[in-house]
Design a protein around this motif. Structure first.
Motif, PDB file in Angstrom:
ATOM      1  N   TYR A  25       0.812  -1.217   0.000  1.00 45.95           N
ATOM      2  CA  TYR A  25       0.000   0.000   0.000  1.00 45.95           C
ATOM      3  C   TYR A  25       0.851   1.275   0.000  1.00 45.95           C
ATOM      4  CZ  TYR A  25      -0.214   1.997   4.762  1.00 45.95           C
ATOM      5  OH  TYR A  25       0.062   2.648   5.930  1.00 45.95           O
ATOM      6  N   PRO A  26       2.020   1.333   0.667  1.00 44.59           N
ATOM      7  CA  PRO A  26       2.835   2.548   0.509  1.00 44.59           C
ATOM      8  C   PRO A  26       3.256   2.778  -0.947  1.00 44.59           C
ATOM      9  CG  PRO A  26       3.534   1.360   2.460  1.00 44.59           C
ATOM     10  CD  PRO A  26       2.586   0.460   1.715  1.00 44.59           C
ATOM     11  N   ALA A  27       3.607   1.707  -1.651  1.00 39.70           N
ATOM     12  CA  ALA A  27       3.997   1.843  -3.066  1.00 39.70           C
ATOM     13  C   ALA A  27       2.826   2.331  -3.902  1.00 39.70           C
ATOM     14  CB  ALA A  27       4.512   0.509  -3.596  1.00 39.70           C
ATOM     15  N   LEU A  28       1.642   1.800  -3.647  1.00 38.15           N
ATOM     16  CA  LEU A  28       0.464   2.217  -4.408  1.00 38.15           C
ATOM     17  C   LEU A  28       0.093   3.673  -4.106  1.00 38.15           C
ATOM     18  CD1 LEU A  28      -1.671  -1.039  -4.088  1.00 38.15           C
ATOM     19  CD2 LEU A  28      -0.340  -0.259  -6.074  1.00 38.15           C
ATOM     20  N   ILE A  29       0.258   4.081  -2.852  1.00 36.94           N
ATOM     21  CA  ILE A  29       0.029   5.494  -2.508  1.00 36.94           C
ATOM     22  C   ILE A  29       1.068   6.358  -3.232  1.00 36.94           C
ATOM     23  CG2 ILE A  29       0.112   7.206  -0.643  1.00 36.94           C
ATOM     24  CD1 ILE A  29      -2.447   5.463  -0.582  1.00 36.94           C
ATOM     25  N   GLY A  30       2.298   5.888  -3.296  1.00 38.02           N
ATOM     26  CA  GLY A  30       3.341   6.605  -4.032  1.00 38.02           C
ATOM     27  C   GLY A  30       2.975   6.793  -5.496  1.00 38.02           C
ATOM     28  N   GLN A  31       2.362   5.777  -6.089  1.00 34.12           N
ATOM     29  CA  GLN A  31       1.926   5.890  -7.483  1.00 34.12           C
ATOM     30  C   GLN A  31       0.833   6.942  -7.623  1.00 34.12           C
ATOM     31  OE1 GLN A  31       0.918   1.868  -8.725  1.00 34.12           O
ATOM     32  NE2 GLN A  31       2.905   1.111  -8.001  1.00 34.12           N
ATOM     33  N   LYS A  32      -0.059   7.019  -6.666  1.00 32.38           N
ATOM     34  CA  LYS A  32      -1.127   8.020  -6.703  1.00 32.38           C
ATOM     35  C   LYS A  32      -0.543   9.425  -6.538  1.00 32.38           C
ATOM     36  CE  LYS A  32      -4.716   4.894  -4.966  1.00 32.38           C
ATOM     37  NZ  LYS A  32      -5.508   4.840  -6.167  1.00 32.38           N
ATOM     38  N   ILE A  33       0.444   9.542  -5.678  1.00 32.86           N
ATOM     39  CA  ILE A  33       1.106  10.831  -5.469  1.00 32.86           C
ATOM     40  C   ILE A  33       1.807  11.286  -6.749  1.00 32.86           C
ATOM     41  CG2 ILE A  33       3.077  11.902  -4.272  1.00 32.86           C
ATOM     42  CD1 ILE A  33       2.175  10.300  -1.763  1.00 32.86           C
ATOM     43  N   SER A  34       2.516  10.377  -7.375  1.00 27.14           N
ATOM     44  CA  SER A  34       3.205  10.691  -8.636  1.00 27.14           C
ATOM     45  C   SER A  34       2.215  11.089  -9.724  1.00 27.14           C
ATOM     46  CB  SER A  34       4.032   9.501  -9.114  1.00 27.14           C
ATOM     47  OG  SER A  34       5.092   9.268  -8.231  1.00 27.14           O
ATOM     48  N   ALA A  35       1.093  10.379  -9.799  1.00 26.88           N
ATOM     49  CA  ALA A  35       0.080  10.674 -10.816  1.00 26.88           C
ATOM     50  C   ALA A  35      -0.489  12.082 -10.661  1.00 26.88           C
ATOM     51  CB  ALA A  35      -1.048   9.641 -10.756  1.00 26.88           C
ATOM     52  N   GLU A  36      -0.479  12.587  -9.428  1.00 25.50           N
ATOM     53  CA  GLU A  36      -0.974  13.938  -9.180  1.00 25.50           C
ATOM     54  C   GLU A  36       0.143  14.983  -9.267  1.00 25.50           C
ATOM     55  OE1 GLU A  36      -3.794  14.873  -6.286  1.00 25.50           O
ATOM     56  OE2 GLU A  36      -4.898  12.998  -6.510  1.00 25.50           O
ATOM     57  N   GLY A  37       1.347  14.532  -9.565  1.00 25.90           N
ATOM     58  CA  GLY A  37       2.456  15.462  -9.714  1.00 25.90           C
ATOM     59  C   GLY A  37       2.955  16.059  -8.408  1.00 25.90           C
ATOM     60  N   LEU A  38       2.692  15.388  -7.302  1.00 25.97           N
ATOM     61  CA  LEU A  38       3.144  15.873  -5.997  1.00 25.97           C
ATOM     62  C   LEU A  38       4.568  15.390  -5.739  1.00 25.97           C
ATOM     63  CD1 LEU A  38      -0.140  15.103  -4.021  1.00 25.97           C
ATOM     64  CD2 LEU A  38       0.627  17.326  -4.873  1.00 25.97           C
ATOM     65  N   SER A  39       5.303  16.148  -4.980  1.00 29.05           N
ATOM     66  CA  SER A  39       6.714  15.857  -4.763  1.00 29.05           C
ATOM     67  C   SER A  39       6.942  15.276  -3.362  1.00 29.05           C
ATOM     68  CB  SER A  39       7.531  17.141  -4.962  1.00 29.05           C
ATOM     69  OG  SER A  39       8.895  16.873  -4.838  1.00 29.05           O
ATOM     70  N   TYR A  40       6.745  13.976  -3.240  1.00 29.89           N
ATOM     71  CA  TYR A  40       6.946  13.266  -1.974  1.00 29.89           C
ATOM     72  C   TYR A  40       7.731  11.993  -2.222  1.00 29.89           C
ATOM     73  CZ  TYR A  40       3.502  16.166   0.454  1.00 29.89           C
ATOM     74  OH  TYR A  40       2.825  17.201   1.026  1.00 29.89           O
ATOM     75  N   ARG A  41       8.622  11.689  -1.292  1.00 25.25           N
ATOM     76  CA  ARG A  41       9.363  10.431  -1.321  1.00 25.25           C
ATOM     77  C   ARG A  41       8.705   9.478  -0.335  1.00 25.25           C
ATOM     78  NH1 ARG A  41      14.786   8.287   0.939  1.00 25.25           N
ATOM     79  NH2 ARG A  41      14.364   9.706   2.653  1.00 25.25           N
ATOM     80  N   ILE A  42       8.426   8.266  -0.796  1.00 24.23           N
ATOM     81  CA  ILE A  42       7.790   7.241   0.031  1.00 24.23           C
ATOM     82  C   ILE A  42       8.874   6.429   0.739  1.00 24.23           C
ATOM     83  CG2 ILE A  42       6.337   5.171  -0.004  1.00 24.23           C
ATOM     84  CD1 ILE A  42       4.891   7.816  -0.744  1.00 24.23           C
ATOM     85  N   ILE A  43       8.745   6.307   2.054  1.00 24.83           N
ATOM     86  CA  ILE A  43       9.661   5.486   2.839  1.00 24.83           C
ATOM     87  C   ILE A  43       8.832   4.406   3.523  1.00 24.83           C
ATOM     88  CG2 ILE A  43      11.349   5.437   4.716  1.00 24.83           C
ATOM     89  CD1 ILE A  43      11.611   8.557   4.178  1.00 24.83           C
ATOM     90  N   ASN A  44       9.073   3.148   3.166  1.00 26.49           N
ATOM     91  CA  ASN A  44       8.333   2.036   3.746  1.00 26.49           C
ATOM     92  C   ASN A  44       9.156   1.449   4.886  1.00 26.49           C
ATOM     93  OD1 ASN A  44       7.027  -0.346   4.427  1.00 26.49           O
ATOM     94  ND2 ASN A  44       6.422  -0.796   2.326  1.00 26.49           N
TER      95      ASN A  44
END
Length: 184
Positions: A25-44
């Motif tokens: 789920y962190p990876a999938l949230i990261g994909q949603k963040i990227s799709a919206e063009g937001l600048s966040y790094r996911i750390i699992n």
């Protein structure tokens, strides 16, 4: 770039997935963040089998780096070890307090857990109350039941019947995303 730290147990780590780096789920949230063009790094920072006490013991390493959003998913493994709900609450509260002390401007999200209502005694109510009380006290965004729509659904879990499969994590990510999106 801002950091989102997903801190939890096997449900955060993506236990049992063929490709946890892309299917958890962190990876999938990261994909949603990227799709919206937001600048966040996911750390699992999910560790299979972890408890609230174990999480508290390993927290310092993870919060030594900048953390802008902290997502907490712990507590269910404590019950398999017969840890009292009050102890679980105290450990989770100590985690939250440490994160806030280190990163005063952090935004917080809590992934709640629930037990089946057929379990006798007051354990179900006491355990469920942990997450709401913590969220209210520390103004945390709350997902009341992290496994909503997935728990108990054989086709959405791996063979153990406890951990979601890739499809199950897709549902979880879709449930969690609206809550996390408000923090971003």
């Amino acid at each position: 770039m801002k950091n989102i730290l997903f801190f939890g147990d096997s449900l955060t780590a993506g236990y049992g997935l063929a490709d946890a780096g892309n299917e958890s789920y962190p990876a999938l949230i990261g994909q949603k963040i990227s799709a919206e063009g937001l600048s966040y790094r996911i750390i699992n920072a999910g560790v299979s089998g972890d408890t609230s006490g174990g999480g508290l013991n390993r927290l310092d390493y993870w919060i030594s780096q900048p953390v802008d959003v902290f997502v907490l998913e712990l507590g269910i493994n404590d019950l398999t070890r017969r840890t009292a709900p009050s102890t679980i609450y105290n450990n989770l509260e100590a985690i939250v307090k440490k994160v806030i002390a280190k990163h005063p401007k952090v935004k917080l999200a809590l992934m709640g857990m629930q037990l089946p209502a057929f379990i006798p005694g007051t354990l179900v109510a006491e355990f469920r109350a942990i997450y709401q009380k913590l969220a209210d006290t520390y103004h945390m965004a709350l997902v009341p039941f992290f496994l909503d729509g997935v728990a108990g659904m054989r086709h959405l879990n791996i063979r153990d019947g406890i951990h979601p499969n890739a499809e199950g994590y897709g549902i979880i990510a879709n449930n969690v995303w609206p809550v996390l999106r408000t923090l971003l």
